[in-house]
Each structure stands twice: as structure tokens, then as C-alpha cells.
Design an enzyme around this catalytic site. Sequence first.
Site, PDB file in Angstrom:
ATOM      1  N   ASP A  58      -3.872  -4.945   1.011  1.00  0.00           N
ATOM      2  CA  ASP A  58      -4.144  -4.319   2.300  1.00  0.00           C
ATOM      3  C   ASP A  58      -5.530  -4.797   2.714  1.00  0.00           C
ATOM      4  O   ASP A  58      -6.541  -4.341   2.180  1.00  0.00           O
ATOM      5  CB  ASP A  58      -4.093  -2.796   2.166  1.00  0.00           C
ATOM      6  CG  ASP A  58      -4.484  -2.071   3.451  1.00  0.00           C
ATOM      7  OD1 ASP A  58      -4.802  -2.752   4.451  1.00  0.00           O
ATOM      8  OD2 ASP A  58      -4.494  -0.831   3.438  1.00  0.00           O
ATOM      9  N   GLU A 100      -3.963   1.829  -2.900  1.00  0.00           N
ATOM     10  CA  GLU A 100      -4.036   3.274  -2.655  1.00  0.00           C
ATOM     11  C   GLU A 100      -3.082   4.048  -3.566  1.00  0.00           C
ATOM     12  O   GLU A 100      -2.320   4.898  -3.115  1.00  0.00           O
ATOM     13  CB  GLU A 100      -3.777   3.611  -1.180  1.00  0.00           C
ATOM     14  CG  GLU A 100      -4.983   3.365  -0.293  1.00  0.00           C
ATOM     15  CD  GLU A 100      -4.939   4.168   0.991  1.00  0.00           C
ATOM     16  OE1 GLU A 100      -5.575   5.226   1.043  1.00  0.00           O
ATOM     17  OE2 GLU A 100      -4.266   3.724   1.949  1.00  0.00           O
ATOM     18  N   ASN A 115       0.870  -1.163   0.000  1.00  0.00           N
ATOM     19  CA  ASN A 115       0.000   0.000   0.000  1.00  0.00           C
ATOM     20  C   ASN A 115       0.913   1.221   0.000  1.00  0.00           C
ATOM     21  O   ASN A 115       1.535   1.553   1.012  1.00  0.00           O
ATOM     22  CB  ASN A 115      -0.918   0.007   1.232  1.00  0.00           C
ATOM     23  CG  ASN A 115      -1.840   1.213   1.268  1.00  0.00           C
ATOM     24  OD1 ASN A 115      -1.462   2.315   0.900  1.00  0.00           O
ATOM     25  ND2 ASN A 115      -3.050   1.006   1.752  1.00  0.00           N
ATOM     26  N   ASP A 154       2.637   4.744   5.103  1.00  0.00           N
ATOM     27  CA  ASP A 154       2.476   4.200   6.450  1.00  0.00           C
ATOM     28  C   ASP A 154       2.489   2.669   6.460  1.00  0.00           C
ATOM     29  O   ASP A 154       2.451   2.061   7.523  1.00  0.00           O
ATOM     30  CB  ASP A 154       1.209   4.740   7.128  1.00  0.00           C
ATOM     31  CG  ASP A 154      -0.021   4.726   6.244  1.00  0.00           C
ATOM     32  OD1 ASP A 154       0.101   4.417   5.039  1.00  0.00           O
ATOM     33  OD2 ASP A 154      -1.113   5.046   6.747  1.00  0.00           O
ATOM     34  N   HIS A 155       2.567   2.065   5.266  1.00  0.00           N
ATOM     35  CA  HIS A 155       2.664   0.607   5.136  1.00  0.00           C
ATOM     36  C   HIS A 155       4.055   0.210   4.632  1.00  0.00           C
ATOM     37  O   HIS A 155       4.697   0.967   3.898  1.00  0.00           O
ATOM     38  CB  HIS A 155       1.650   0.081   4.122  1.00  0.00           C
ATOM     39  CG  HIS A 155       0.225   0.263   4.520  1.00  0.00           C
ATOM     40  ND1 HIS A 155      -0.579  -0.776   4.923  1.00  0.00           N
ATOM     41  CD2 HIS A 155      -0.558   1.370   4.541  1.00  0.00           C
ATOM     42  CE1 HIS A 155      -1.792  -0.322   5.183  1.00  0.00           C
ATOM     43  NE2 HIS A 155      -1.808   0.983   4.965  1.00  0.00           N
ATOM     44  N   ASN A 165      -6.888  -4.533   5.726  1.00  0.00           N
ATOM     45  CA  ASN A 165      -7.496  -3.733   6.785  1.00  0.00           C
ATOM     46  C   ASN A 165      -8.142  -4.609   7.862  1.00  0.00           C
ATOM     47  O   ASN A 165      -9.175  -4.251   8.440  1.00  0.00           O
ATOM     48  CB  ASN A 165      -8.515  -2.739   6.203  1.00  0.00           C
ATOM     49  CG  ASN A 165      -7.866  -1.408   5.851  1.00  0.00           C
ATOM     50  OD1 ASN A 165      -7.074  -0.874   6.620  1.00  0.00           O
ATOM     51  ND2 ASN A 165      -8.176  -0.885   4.674  1.00  0.00           N
ATOM     52  N   ASP A 213      -1.369  -6.231   6.052  1.00  0.00           N
ATOM     53  CA  ASP A 213      -1.017  -6.458   4.651  1.00  0.00           C
ATOM     54  C   ASP A 213      -0.636  -7.929   4.509  1.00  0.00           C
ATOM     55  O   ASP A 213       0.356  -8.390   5.096  1.00  0.00           O
ATOM     56  CB  ASP A 213       0.136  -5.552   4.243  1.00  0.00           C
ATOM     57  CG  ASP A 213      -0.220  -4.082   4.417  1.00  0.00           C
ATOM     58  OD1 ASP A 213      -0.777  -3.504   3.465  1.00  0.00           O
ATOM     59  OD2 ASP A 213       0.017  -3.535   5.514  1.00  0.00           O
TER      60      ASP A 213
END
Length: 255
Positions: A145, A34, A7, A245-246, A147, A216
Site C-alpha cells: 500500500d 495493516e 492491505n 477498504d482495499h 498511499n 496498491d
Amino acid sequence: MKIASWNVNSLNVRLPHLQEWLKAAQPDIVGLQETKLEDAKFPDDALLELGYRSVFAGQKTYNGVALVSKQPAEEVQVGIPGFEDEQKRVIAARFGDVRVVNLYVVNGKAVGDEKYEYKLRWLDAVHDWLAEEIARHPKLVVLGDFNIAPDDRDVHDPEAWHEKILCSTPERDALKRLCALGLHDSFRLHNDEAGHFSWWDYRAAGFRRNLGLRIDLLLVSEALRAGCSASAIEREPRTWERPSDHAPVWVDVTG
């Protein structure tokens, strides 16, 4: 075959990071989430210079998925068949005899929110589609991802996250239903330990303090399980300037 997921949280911002990582890691296939780019702005020429072809489905500002690969993608599918959704969250393709499905799973915002209910409906639709996919393509990798942190080992503070978004029982049960189709969490084929994460909040020095979640994932079908020789989370790109942030995650699979 090295298959990865990342991501990138805006490919427009993170393209130099992706280019650097592709040169160093040399994955065969990468699923991106994303991307946050309309298709006309996808940097396929820049990636082709590195030897990677791209298929993608994007939109302005939000969502966006892509598959970047050394060999051409075939039988490309965008979206979940039969599920009406304007959000660009799904892309799948075949590479040789391996089918790769790239998911950017709905976040859900908060337990009980209407976006949470949409997340559960979306996951139900993914389940029904993947049941058909695995029947047609025994060699299947489902990455992205998700989530969802699969269990408490994947959460830095299970008590604080108990029944919160990304860690609620219905979300975890939905992920278990996907795995019950005959999919295996490749990371857990090689590592049972707690404390390994792929996402850290930008706030509160989350990465430096290792306050993360492992959301992930790369799920592999039974036909590929025996050929999974390694799986890992690469933390280094999270240390770079203006990072996603991943962190990238990958699996090495033969067969």
C-alpha cells in the site's frame, strides 16, 4: 510465480477473507499490510493449514506487515536499515532468487502536516535502501500500500484530488524516484486505461459508485519485466461482508 499485495485493514477481522481468497487465488507470495496485530497473535498456524508460511512484524492496533508464502522466506529484513522508526511498516525476504519488499507507506494525513513531512523523509530512506537492494538482488519486487496514486488515471476525480494527500506532486515525485531505480509498475505493463482502483472509502458508497484510487502497487525490476505475463486488481473481496477498504492486487512473473 504469482505475487500479490493486500492491505487487509485488520487481520483479526479479515482472516476469513484472506483464507477464502488464498484458497481461490492460490498466490505463491502475498504481502499484507495493516495487519494490526502483535506478533504473538499472528494467525500463522491457521495459514500453515492452507500451506502458507508466514513472517511478520506487527504492533497493537496500528500498522503491521507480513509476507505469506508457499515456500520458506529467507534473509528476512524488518524495517528500513539505518532509519529509526517504531512503526512496523516494512518487511522483506528472499524467495529463491527473487527478493520481495513489502511496504506500508505512511499516509501523511494532509499536505503540509508533520506526518506528511515524515512520509517524504520515510520515502527518501526507502529510496536509498532500495538502491542497495536492487544492486544485490536484480530480481526485485517492491509491493504494498503505497498511499500514492501514481497519476491522474489512478484517481476517480483528479480535479477534486489535485495536490491533496495521496496525489500531491512531492509524493508522486518520490514514487517516480523509486521507479527510476529500475522499477516498473506491473499493472501499467498491461493496462493503460484510467478508472481502475484498488481502494475505495467506506463512506459515501465509495465502492458502489467506484470513487476510488489505485494506491496498491507491485513494482518489478527490469530483470523481471519481460516475465510479467499478467497483473490485475481483484475487486470481488471488496464486495464481501465487512470487507477491507482495499482489494488484492497481483502480478504473475516468470524468470
